[in-house]
Design an enzyme around this catalytic site. Structure first.
Site, PDB file in Angstrom:
ATOM      1  N   HIS A  13       8.158   8.119 -27.813  1.00 20.44           N
ATOM      2  CA  HIS A  13       7.213   9.055 -27.193  1.00 20.44           C
ATOM      3  C   HIS A  13       7.552  10.517 -27.512  1.00 20.44           C
ATOM      4  CE1 HIS A  13       4.401  10.799 -24.384  1.00 20.44           C
ATOM      5  NE2 HIS A  13       5.401  11.525 -23.891  1.00 20.44           N
ATOM      6  N   ARG A  31       0.812  -1.234   0.000  1.00 24.72           N
ATOM      7  CA  ARG A  31       0.000   0.000   0.000  1.00 24.72           C
ATOM      8  C   ARG A  31       0.836   1.270   0.000  1.00 24.72           C
ATOM      9  NH1 ARG A  31      -3.615  -2.890   3.418  1.00 24.72           N
ATOM     10  NH2 ARG A  31      -5.274  -3.702   2.111  1.00 24.72           N
ATOM     11  N   GLU A  85      -4.081  17.330 -11.820  1.00 26.29           N
ATOM     12  CA  GLU A  85      -4.594  17.714 -13.138  1.00 26.29           C
ATOM     13  C   GLU A  85      -6.090  17.989 -13.150  1.00 26.29           C
ATOM     14  OE1 GLU A  85      -2.456  15.888 -16.416  1.00 26.29           O
ATOM     15  OE2 GLU A  85      -4.327  15.895 -17.543  1.00 26.29           O
ATOM     16  N   HIS A 136      -0.356  10.341 -28.228  1.00 30.98           N
ATOM     17  CA  HIS A 136      -0.794   9.054 -27.672  1.00 30.98           C
ATOM     18  C   HIS A 136      -1.524   8.216 -28.721  1.00 30.98           C
ATOM     19  CE1 HIS A 136      -0.540  10.605 -23.254  1.00 30.98           C
ATOM     20  NE2 HIS A 136       0.625  10.231 -23.740  1.00 30.98           N
ATOM     21  N   LYS A 185       3.305  11.372 -11.819  1.00 38.48           N
ATOM     22  CA  LYS A 185       2.426  10.517 -12.630  1.00 38.48           C
ATOM     23  C   LYS A 185       3.161   9.215 -12.892  1.00 38.48           C
ATOM     24  CE  LYS A 185      -0.441  13.612 -15.348  1.00 38.48           C
ATOM     25  NZ  LYS A 185      -0.799  13.996 -16.723  1.00 38.48           N
ATOM     26  N   ARG A 204      -2.568  21.791 -15.065  1.00 40.14           N
ATOM     27  CA  ARG A 204      -1.556  20.766 -15.361  1.00 40.14           C
ATOM     28  C   ARG A 204      -1.759  20.168 -16.757  1.00 40.14           C
ATOM     29  NH1 ARG A 204       1.158  15.932 -11.657  1.00 40.14           N
ATOM     30  NH2 ARG A 204       2.426  15.138 -13.363  1.00 40.14           N
ATOM     31  N   ASN A 225       0.138  18.592 -21.428  1.00 38.05           N
ATOM     32  CA  ASN A 225      -0.214  17.617 -22.455  1.00 38.05           C
ATOM     33  C   ASN A 225      -0.235  18.212 -23.851  1.00 38.05           C
ATOM     34  OD1 ASN A 225      -0.598  15.524 -20.603  1.00 38.05           O
ATOM     35  ND2 ASN A 225      -2.600  16.348 -20.075  1.00 38.05           N
ATOM     36  N   GLU A 243      10.114  17.052 -25.404  1.00 35.32           N
ATOM     37  CA  GLU A 243       9.445  17.555 -24.186  1.00 35.32           C
ATOM     38  C   GLU A 243      10.047  18.897 -23.748  1.00 35.32           C
ATOM     39  OE1 GLU A 243       6.806  16.027 -23.069  1.00 35.32           O
ATOM     40  OE2 GLU A 243       7.030  13.839 -23.202  1.00 35.32           O
ATOM     41  N   HIS A 285       0.067  15.995 -26.825  1.00 36.13           N
ATOM     42  CA  HIS A 285       0.005  14.602 -26.367  1.00 36.13           C
ATOM     43  C   HIS A 285      -1.233  13.839 -26.809  1.00 36.13           C
ATOM     44  CE1 HIS A 285       3.538  15.542 -24.082  1.00 36.13           C
ATOM     45  NE2 HIS A 285       3.586  14.336 -23.565  1.00 36.13           N
ATOM     46  N   LYS A 312       7.883  22.587 -14.886  1.00 40.05           N
ATOM     47  CA  LYS A 312       7.036  21.457 -14.494  1.00 40.05           C
ATOM     48  C   LYS A 312       6.704  21.544 -13.003  1.00 40.05           C
ATOM     49  CE  LYS A 312       5.673  16.832 -15.011  1.00 40.05           C
ATOM     50  NZ  LYS A 312       5.776  15.588 -15.745  1.00 40.05           N
TER      51      LYS A 312
HETATM   52  N1  LIG Z   1       5.202  10.192 -15.898  1.00 38.75           N
HETATM   53  C1  LIG Z   1       5.222  11.231 -16.685  1.00 38.75           C
HETATM   54  O1  LIG Z   1       4.857  12.342 -16.302  1.00 38.75           O
HETATM   55  C2  LIG Z   1       5.725  11.063 -18.076  1.00 38.75           C
HETATM   56  C3  LIG Z   1       6.044  12.181 -18.838  1.00 38.75           C
HETATM   57  C4  LIG Z   1       6.584  12.001 -20.104  1.00 38.75           C
HETATM   58  C5  LIG Z   1       6.807  10.726 -20.582  1.00 38.75           C
HETATM   59  N2  LIG Z   1       6.482   9.657 -19.831  1.00 38.75           N
HETATM   60  C6  LIG Z   1       6.750   8.291 -20.298  1.00 38.75           C
HETATM   61  O2  LIG Z   1       8.149   8.120 -20.444  1.00 38.75           O
HETATM   62  C7  LIG Z   1       8.397   7.077 -21.374  1.00 38.75           C
HETATM   63  C8  LIG Z   1       9.513   7.462 -22.318  1.00 38.75           C
HETATM   64  O3  LIG Z   1      10.674   7.733 -21.579  1.00 38.75           O
HETATM   65  P1  LIG Z   1      12.132   7.589 -22.225  1.00 38.75           P
HETATM   66  O4  LIG Z   1      12.162   8.285 -23.524  1.00 38.75           O
HETATM   67  O5  LIG Z   1      13.095   7.922 -21.181  1.00 38.75           O
HETATM   68  O6  LIG Z   1      12.136   6.039 -22.601  1.00 38.75           O
HETATM   69  P2  LIG Z   1      13.009   4.823 -22.064  1.00 38.75           P
HETATM   70  O7  LIG Z   1      12.948   4.691 -20.620  1.00 38.75           O
HETATM   71  O8  LIG Z   1      12.594   3.674 -22.906  1.00 38.75           O
HETATM   72  O9  LIG Z   1      14.495   5.241 -22.461  1.00 38.75           O
HETATM   73  C9  LIG Z   1      14.833   5.386 -23.810  1.00 38.75           C
HETATM   74  C10 LIG Z   1      16.014   4.491 -24.190  1.00 38.75           C
HETATM   75  O10 LIG Z   1      17.207   5.085 -23.709  1.00 38.75           O
HETATM   76  C11 LIG Z   1      17.949   4.156 -22.936  1.00 38.75           C
HETATM   77  N3  LIG Z   1      18.662   4.948 -21.950  1.00 38.75           N
HETATM   78  C12 LIG Z   1      18.138   5.634 -20.915  1.00 38.75           C
HETATM   79  N4  LIG Z   1      19.096   6.341 -20.289  1.00 38.75           N
HETATM   80  C13 LIG Z   1      20.247   6.097 -20.940  1.00 38.75           C
HETATM   81  C14 LIG Z   1      21.591   6.562 -20.806  1.00 38.75           C
HETATM   82  N5  LIG Z   1      21.922   7.442 -19.852  1.00 38.75           N
HETATM   83  N6  LIG Z   1      22.531   6.102 -21.663  1.00 38.75           N
HETATM   84  C15 LIG Z   1      22.182   5.237 -22.665  1.00 38.75           C
HETATM   85  N7  LIG Z   1      20.940   4.775 -22.854  1.00 38.75           N
HETATM   86  C16 LIG Z   1      19.982   5.203 -22.005  1.00 38.75           C
HETATM   87  C17 LIG Z   1      16.949   3.193 -22.410  1.00 38.75           C
HETATM   88  O11 LIG Z   1      17.521   1.969 -22.091  1.00 38.75           O
HETATM   89  C18 LIG Z   1      15.975   3.094 -23.593  1.00 38.75           C
HETATM   90  O12 LIG Z   1      16.460   2.197 -24.526  1.00 38.75           O
HETATM   91  C19 LIG Z   1       7.080   6.821 -22.064  1.00 38.75           C
HETATM   92  O13 LIG Z   1       6.546   5.620 -21.565  1.00 38.75           O
HETATM   93  C20 LIG Z   1       6.205   7.979 -21.651  1.00 38.75           C
HETATM   94  O14 LIG Z   1       4.839   7.652 -21.609  1.00 38.75           O
HETATM   95  C21 LIG Z   1       5.960   9.805 -18.590  1.00 38.75           C
HETATM   96 ZN   LIG Z   2       5.250  13.330 -22.765  1.00 35.86          ZN
END
Ligand SMILES: NC(=O)c1ccc[n+]([C@@H]2O[C@H](COP(=O)([O-])OP(=O)(O)OC[C@H]3O[C@@H](n4cnc5c(N)ncnc54)[C@H](O)[C@@H]3O)[C@@H](O)[C@H]2O)c1
Ligand SMILES: [Zn+2]
Length: 368
Positions: free
Chosen positions: A267, A122, A238, A253, A144, A242, A246, A186, A249, A228
């Site tokens: 993404h 929990r 949100e 999405h 999030k 907030r 998006n 972003e 987005h 942010k």
């Molecule tokens: N929670 C939120 O508010 C929020 C906001 C924006 C995006 N997201 C989510 O984030 C995700 C995308 O994140 P992302 O682009 O980081 O994707 P990811 O975590 O898949 O990382 C991208 C790639 O880079 C590699 N990588 C990461 N750091 C590295 C480093 N320092 N050196 C070498 N390789 C590295 C990873 O292994 C992966 O292959 C999506 O699922 C999206 O929906 C969430």
């Molecule tokens: Zn995003």
């Protein structure tokens, strides 16, 4: 010396520490949070190969006991399958209510681990050590968390704020050019939605950032985190403003779902395309000046990013199908989708209902 940005949320407040070489002092930051000297680290195999040793060494130097779970990289890891694996592993490792879990990775690991932490016993505390640009400027901040559903992106999840975010800019040195630019989608979004001066700064400096300029990277990450943090502090769940985060987005999405969460479209690439489409739609609705969408597209082109739907390899569904996917958006109310539109660069607002025929026309033109 490092920078600090505070996320002010009453008793859920925390700090974002931003600097170079912070991973090597991770123990200094994390030790004060621990009630016993034990942490669980969850990462992906790419990051484990490159950076896990530095993190481990820093923690071990404080006699902190470490367990590590390494997951496969990629968007498909944000799934029921891996949330189950992660939670069962944490339980098998005897991670207790008072322990701390470390999300060490990009947005995929951060979102998955934050959600796992929210349901484990929990609620167990967690720290974000974001390693991708996208995670440093966006996903690690604001609480999030969640996973994807077969019905669409991020449809299962919880709000769960971390205890701390530790951003080491040096980690970006090993990121692929494609992942760096996806994260940049972003960064650009913040300028577009609320800070025209920042967008102008990016027009002049983002290429240097992409090439590796550390000072400029620190500035852009800090400015993004400030924006942010500010928005999240005012509207954690949100209920209003907030949603500006998006921008682009709703389009993004739908495109991610349409491309099967594959590496046809990352993404952040979808966010870039989505922002261009949002400005085009705003212009066609008479909300923003004629020339603004081309300024957005020109910047994407200059950065070598995907600009339009035709830049996505492979076939895409038609505009009607894409609009159907948009209706699965979490923000849909009675089937109506709120869109983030813009009056100008740096001035976005929420449009609660939109003429979907115009969106369809924008999509049809972009599909050619
Ligand atoms: N929670 C939120 O508010 C929020 C906001 C924006 C995006 N997201 C989510 O984030 C995700 C995308 O994140 P992302 O682009 O980081 O994707 P990811 O975590 O898949 O990382 C991208 C790639 O880079 C590699 N990588 C990461 N750091 C590295 C480093 N320092 N050196 C070498 N390789 C590295 C990873 O292994 C992966 O292959 C999506 O699922 C999206 O929906 C969430
Ligand atoms: Zn995003």
């Amino acid at each position: 010396m490092h920078d600090k940005v505070d996320v002010k949320l009453g008793n859920r407040s925390y700090s974002i520490h931003i600097g170079t070489d912070l991973l090597k002092s991770a123990g200094d930051f994390i030790l004060p949070l621990l009630r016993r000297k034990k942490v669980a680290i969850i990462t992906d195999s790419n990051i484990a190969a490159l950076h896990l040793n530095d993190l481990k060494q820093s923690l071990v130097s404080y006699d902190i006991d470490i367990s590590v779970l390494t997951l496969p990289p990629g968007e498909r890891t944000k799934s029921w399958e891996y949330i189950e694996k992660t939670v069962e592993w944490l339980l098998a490792e005897h991670i207790e209510r008072d322990d701390v879990i470390i999300a060490f990775g990009g947005g995929v690991i951060g979102d998955l681990v934050g959600f796992a932490a929210s349901i484990l016993r929990r609620g167990v505390r967690f720290v974000q050590i974001p390693t991708s640009l996208l995670a440093q400027v966006d996903s690690s901040v604001g609480g999030k968390t969640g996973i994807n559903s077969l019905n669409g992106k991020n449809l299962i999840g919880a709000f769960n704020q971390p205890q701390m975010v530790l951003i080491d800019i040096n980690l970006l040195d090993t990121l692929s050019a494609r992942d760096f630019l996806a994260g940049y989608g972003e960064v650009m979004k913040y300028g577009l939605l609320g800070d025209c001066d920042f967008f102008e700064w990016l027009e002049d400096n983002a290429l240097d950032m992409a090439k590796g300029n550390t000072e400029k990277r620190i500035y852009a990450v800090k400015r993004s985190c400030e924006m942010k943090a500010d928005i999240v502090s005012q509207d954690e769940q949100e209920k209003g403003q907030r949603a500006l985060l998006n921008l682009g987005h709703t389009f993004c999405h739908a495109l991610e779902t349409a491309t099967g969460l594959s590496d046809r479209l990352l993404h952040g690439e979808g966010v870039g395309i989505g922002c261009a489409l949002a400005f085009e739609t705003s212009m066609r609705l008479g909300l923003c000046p004629q020339e603004t969408p081309s300024r957005v597209r020109a910047h994407l082109t200059k950065m070598g990013m995907k600009v339009s739907l035709s830049d996505i390899p492979g076939n895409l569904p038609n505009s009607e199908e894409l609009i159907k996917l948009m209706k699965q958006d979490k923000k849909a109310v009675d089937g109506k989708i709120a869109f983030i539109m813009a009056k100008e660069i740096g001035n976005a607002f929420i449009l609660p209902d939109i003429d979907l025929d115009i969106v369809k026309n924008v999509l049809n033109d972009a599909l050619i």
